[in-house]
Design an enzyme around this catalytic site. Structure first.
Site, PDB file in Angstrom:
ATOM      1  N   GLY A 132     -16.725 -18.317   7.254  1.00  0.00           N
ATOM      2  CA  GLY A 132     -17.130 -18.977   6.008  1.00  0.00           C
ATOM      3  C   GLY A 132     -18.169 -18.099   5.334  1.00  0.00           C
ATOM      4  O   GLY A 132     -17.839 -17.211   4.549  1.00  0.00           O
ATOM      5  N   ARG A 244     -19.423 -18.420 -10.211  1.00  0.00           N
ATOM      6  CA  ARG A 244     -20.522 -19.326  -9.827  1.00  0.00           C
ATOM      7  C   ARG A 244     -21.208 -19.995 -11.020  1.00  0.00           C
ATOM      8  O   ARG A 244     -21.483 -21.201 -10.972  1.00  0.00           O
ATOM      9  CB  ARG A 244     -21.539 -18.570  -8.952  1.00  0.00           C
ATOM     10  CG  ARG A 244     -21.057 -18.429  -7.518  1.00  0.00           C
ATOM     11  CD  ARG A 244     -21.898 -17.492  -6.663  1.00  0.00           C
ATOM     12  NE  ARG A 244     -21.344 -17.425  -5.312  1.00  0.00           N
ATOM     13  CZ  ARG A 244     -21.519 -16.411  -4.471  1.00  0.00           C
ATOM     14  NH1 ARG A 244     -22.236 -15.362  -4.823  1.00  0.00           N
ATOM     15  NH2 ARG A 244     -20.979 -16.440  -3.272  1.00  0.00           N
ATOM     16  N   GLN A 281     -43.366 -46.472 -16.509  1.00  0.00           N
ATOM     17  CA  GLN A 281     -43.508 -45.018 -16.579  1.00  0.00           C
ATOM     18  C   GLN A 281     -42.897 -44.342 -15.336  1.00  0.00           C
ATOM     19  O   GLN A 281     -42.386 -43.223 -15.420  1.00  0.00           O
ATOM     20  CB  GLN A 281     -44.993 -44.660 -16.699  1.00  0.00           C
ATOM     21  CG  GLN A 281     -45.213 -43.376 -17.443  1.00  0.00           C
ATOM     22  CD  GLN A 281     -46.676 -43.112 -17.714  1.00  0.00           C
ATOM     23  OE1 GLN A 281     -47.509 -43.228 -16.817  1.00  0.00           O
ATOM     24  NE2 GLN A 281     -46.997 -42.762 -18.937  1.00  0.00           N
ATOM     25  N   GLU A 365     -18.330 -22.035  -2.676  1.00  0.00           N
ATOM     26  CA  GLU A 365     -18.577 -20.752  -3.376  1.00  0.00           C
ATOM     27  C   GLU A 365     -19.781 -20.030  -2.766  1.00  0.00           C
ATOM     28  O   GLU A 365     -20.524 -19.334  -3.450  1.00  0.00           O
ATOM     29  CB  GLU A 365     -18.750 -20.958  -4.884  1.00  0.00           C
ATOM     30  CG  GLU A 365     -17.469 -21.449  -5.533  1.00  0.00           C
ATOM     31  CD  GLU A 365     -17.196 -20.859  -6.895  1.00  0.00           C
ATOM     32  OE1 GLU A 365     -17.713 -19.772  -7.201  1.00  0.00           O
ATOM     33  OE2 GLU A 365     -16.443 -21.490  -7.641  1.00  0.00           O
TER      34      GLU A 365
HETATM   35  C1  LIG Z   1     -14.745 -29.230  -0.198  1.00  0.00           C
HETATM   36  C2  LIG Z   1     -14.701 -27.763   0.071  1.00  0.00           C
HETATM   37  C3  LIG Z   1     -13.931 -26.946  -0.741  1.00  0.00           C
HETATM   38  C4  LIG Z   1     -13.847 -25.582  -0.466  1.00  0.00           C
HETATM   39  N1  LIG Z   1     -13.009 -24.793  -1.221  1.00  0.00           N
HETATM   40  C5  LIG Z   1     -12.785 -23.507  -0.830  1.00  0.00           C
HETATM   41  C6  LIG Z   1     -11.781 -22.714  -1.475  1.00  0.00           C
HETATM   42  O1  LIG Z   1     -11.124 -23.147  -2.432  1.00  0.00           O
HETATM   43  N2  LIG Z   1     -11.556 -21.464  -1.006  1.00  0.00           N
HETATM   44  C7  LIG Z   1     -12.251 -20.937   0.042  1.00  0.00           C
HETATM   45  O2  LIG Z   1     -11.987 -19.805   0.413  1.00  0.00           O
HETATM   46  N3  LIG Z   1     -13.224 -21.660   0.662  1.00  0.00           N
HETATM   47  C8  LIG Z   1     -13.497 -22.929   0.259  1.00  0.00           C
HETATM   48  N4  LIG Z   1     -14.451 -23.682   0.901  1.00  0.00           N
HETATM   49  C9  LIG Z   1     -15.201 -23.097   2.006  1.00  0.00           C
HETATM   50  C10 LIG Z   1     -16.671 -22.869   1.696  1.00  0.00           C
HETATM   51  O3  LIG Z   1     -16.822 -21.818   0.785  1.00  0.00           O
HETATM   52  C11 LIG Z   1     -17.388 -22.636   3.036  1.00  0.00           C
HETATM   53  O4  LIG Z   1     -17.413 -23.880   3.703  1.00  0.00           O
HETATM   54  C12 LIG Z   1     -18.785 -22.088   2.852  1.00  0.00           C
HETATM   55  O5  LIG Z   1     -18.743 -20.763   2.402  1.00  0.00           O
HETATM   56  C13 LIG Z   1     -19.606 -22.151   4.145  1.00  0.00           C
HETATM   57  O6  LIG Z   1     -18.910 -21.625   5.222  1.00  0.00           O
HETATM   58  P1  LIG Z   1     -18.854 -22.456   6.592  1.00  0.00           P
HETATM   59  O7  LIG Z   1     -18.390 -23.822   6.271  1.00  0.00           O
HETATM   60  O8  LIG Z   1     -18.065 -21.670   7.563  1.00  0.00           O
HETATM   61  O9  LIG Z   1     -20.348 -22.559   7.065  1.00  0.00           O
HETATM   62  P2  LIG Z   1     -21.105 -21.524   8.026  1.00  0.00           P
HETATM   63  O10 LIG Z   1     -20.896 -20.148   7.539  1.00  0.00           O
HETATM   64  O11 LIG Z   1     -20.742 -21.826   9.427  1.00  0.00           O
HETATM   65  O12 LIG Z   1     -22.613 -21.926   7.774  1.00  0.00           O
HETATM   66  C14 LIG Z   1     -23.231 -23.041   8.411  1.00  0.00           C
HETATM   67  C15 LIG Z   1     -24.691 -23.077   7.966  1.00  0.00           C
HETATM   68  O13 LIG Z   1     -25.368 -21.896   8.410  1.00  0.00           O
HETATM   69  C16 LIG Z   1     -25.934 -21.231   7.299  1.00  0.00           C
HETATM   70  N5  LIG Z   1     -25.867 -19.795   7.544  1.00  0.00           N
HETATM   71  C17 LIG Z   1     -24.795 -19.073   7.942  1.00  0.00           C
HETATM   72  N6  LIG Z   1     -25.129 -17.787   8.076  1.00  0.00           N
HETATM   73  C18 LIG Z   1     -26.441 -17.682   7.740  1.00  0.00           C
HETATM   74  C19 LIG Z   1     -27.378 -16.612   7.657  1.00  0.00           C
HETATM   75  N7  LIG Z   1     -27.030 -15.359   7.937  1.00  0.00           N
HETATM   76  N8  LIG Z   1     -28.644 -16.884   7.268  1.00  0.00           N
HETATM   77  C20 LIG Z   1     -29.012 -18.148   6.961  1.00  0.00           C
HETATM   78  N9  LIG Z   1     -28.182 -19.208   7.023  1.00  0.00           N
HETATM   79  C21 LIG Z   1     -26.908 -18.972   7.401  1.00  0.00           C
HETATM   80  C22 LIG Z   1     -25.105 -21.650   6.106  1.00  0.00           C
HETATM   81  O14 LIG Z   1     -25.815 -21.493   4.891  1.00  0.00           O
HETATM   82  C23 LIG Z   1     -24.848 -23.107   6.452  1.00  0.00           C
HETATM   83  O15 LIG Z   1     -25.982 -23.863   6.112  1.00  0.00           O
HETATM   84  C24 LIG Z   1     -14.590 -25.031   0.615  1.00  0.00           C
HETATM   85  C25 LIG Z   1     -15.391 -25.860   1.398  1.00  0.00           C
HETATM   86  C26 LIG Z   1     -15.438 -27.203   1.154  1.00  0.00           C
HETATM   87  C27 LIG Z   1     -16.277 -28.077   2.055  1.00  0.00           C
END
Ligand SMILES: Cc1cc2nc3c(=O)[nH]c(=O)nc-3n(C[C@H](O)[C@H](O)[C@H](O)COP(=O)(O)OP(=O)(O)OC[C@H]3O[C@@H](n4cnc5c(N)ncnc54)[C@H](O)[C@@H]3O)c2cc1C
Length: 386
Positions: A132, A244, A281, A365
């Site tokens: 992700g 974005r 307020q 995103e």
């Molecule tokens: C409803 C929905 C629609 C989506 N639509 C699309 C789509 O159309 N196409 C697509 O390709 N994807 C899509 N996604 C995927 C989305 O972009 C990912 O879920 C997102 O990028 C996060 O990846 P992950 O879920 O694997 O979280 P992870 O990468 O596992 O992250 C988990 C947590 O750890 C944090 N983290 C990870 N690495 C670090 C770091 N190095 N430093 C600090 N914090 C970190 C993250 O910020 C997060 O808080 C969608 C997701 C959802 C839920």
């Protein structure tokens, strides 16, 4: 809404047309019904397509609107005023098309346009279960076989995954090269070997479909490669720079404005201690703070969108817009519930859906942690520290 971004008459016309259309078509009753059923109102998608709202940024040469990110922002902002989930459904088409628009051939743009102009949806397939934030960890592969590529892998959380007729797909052409081994492809849904897996039962944005997309020995012609082999990571990141501000930045503004309007209306009529709560307020200041966030987020989103339209791309500013708008919406939706009291917590009132919808903007995103990484990297580079 105050207009001070130097919009053209065409842009104002599209904004007002979208506002009028979406508020009539996507009524509160319809939103509530679709939210309960976790269902995309495909009849309204079709009408959006007929109006050109799914093809706004496609070049005119392939039958699109030929418009830029300011216009796209206006459209997504208006749709989000009604429902962020439905705006996600429409906005995901722009997300899918942007890699092709930036790096694709004329033939690829035409291929994409034919699906969208026929009323179809599209999807951007990057994320996987174990990739992700860490996009370089993709496991989906694309192996060259003569004049074809063969794609294998499973994409997760794909917006429109189950409803799209065309995808952009990111896959490893050199799995040993990390992010530098990633490539981008345009893939028709009709190709043999594509299926949809688990559909997400989500907390919010339930007027959008989110599901796994499975590629099992999917053969595509070699000319479906978008840009060059190994440039997939750059293509994905360049795409987010463009999407974005409109897809999240401006879209969140629409939902914030909706909160403000609903809070004023509710607070003017809800009486406690013998007077409308709007007289207090404490309530007025919460609404004033919503307005501050809304105007600031909107100014940033449109500044960045206008920059993109002028070919000035600033990754950090795009990330800043996404971060500020999404966090502003989460806070605004939370305060909107507070102003509505117990009714705000009830499914009888639309504010509850806006609250559930709001959180996703800090995640998709690229999470807001990832945005902050982009912003700091830019600052450190500018300071010569990186
Ligand atoms: C409803 C929905 C629609 C989506 N639509 C699309 C789509 O159309 N196409 C697509 O390709 N994807 C899509 N996604 C995927 C989305 O972009 C990912 O879920 C997102 O990028 C996060 O990846 P992950 O879920 O694997 O979280 P992870 O990468 O596992 O992250 C988990 C947590 O750890 C944090 N983290 C990870 N690495 C670090 C770091 N190095 N430093 C600090 N914090 C970190 C993250 O910020 C997060 O808080 C969608 C997701 C959802 C839920």
């Amino acid at each position: 809404m105050k207009e001070d971004f130097g919009l053209t008459q065409d842009q104002i016309d599209i904004q007002l047309m979208t506002r009028d259309f979406i508020r009539k078509e996507l009524t509160w009753e319809r939103i509530k019904e679709c939210d309960e059923k976790n269902e995309v109102p495909m009849d309204i998608v079709k009408k959006c397509a007929d109006m050109g709202l799914t093809s706004i940024t496609l070049p005119e040469s392939v039958g699109g609107g030929g418009m830029g990110e300011v216009t796209n922002s206006l459209v997504l902002e208006e749709i989000s005023y009604q429902d962020v989930g439905f705006a996600t459904t429409i906005g995901a088409c722009g997300l899918c098309f942007t890699p092709i628009n930036l790096f694709g051939t004329d033939a690829q743009k035409k291929l994409y346009a034919d699906f969208i102009l026929a009323g179809g949806l599209s999807a951007f397939c990057l994320t996987e279960a174990d990739a992700g934030s860490d996009v370089g960890a993709l496991r989906t592969t694309a192996v060259k076989d003569g004049d074809e590529y063969v794609i294998n892998g499973t994409k997760a959380f794909i917006t429109n995954g189950g409803n799209a007729s065309v995808y952009t797909v990111f896959a490893m052409t050199d799995p040993n090269a990390g992010a530098r081994g990633m490539s981008c492809f345009i893939v028709e849904r009709s190709r043999a070997g594509i299926s949809c897996g688990k559909e997400e039962d989500k907390m919010g944005i339930r007027l959008s479909n989110t599901c796994e997309v499975i590629f099992d020995n999917v053969r595509i012609p070699a000319d479906h490669l978008v840009g060059q082999e190994g440039k997939g990571f750059k293509i994905a990141m360049s795409t987010f720079d463009i999407t974005r501000p409109a897809g999240v930045g401006a879209a969140c503004c629409g939902a914030m404005k909706s909160c403000i309007d609903k809070c004023i209306e509710y607070a003017a009529t809800r009486v406690t201690f013998g007077q409308p709560i709007l007289q207090n307020q404490a309530i007025q200041f919460m609404i004033a703070d919503m307005e501050v966030r809304y105007e600031a987020a909107r100014a940033l989103a449109y500044r960045v969108a206008a920059g993109i339209d002028a070919h000035v791309i600033d990754s950090a500013l795009s990330s800043a817009s996404k971060t500020f708008s999404s966090e502003s919406l989460v806070k605004t939706a939370e305060d909107a519930i507070q102003i509505h009291g117990g009714n705000g917590y009830s499914k009888e009132y639309p504010i509850e859906i806006i609250y559930r919808n709001s959180k996703i903007a800090t995640i998709y995103e690229g999470t807001n942690q990832v945005q902050r990484m982009v912003i700091v990297k830019s600052l450190l580079k500018a300071s010569g520290l990186m």
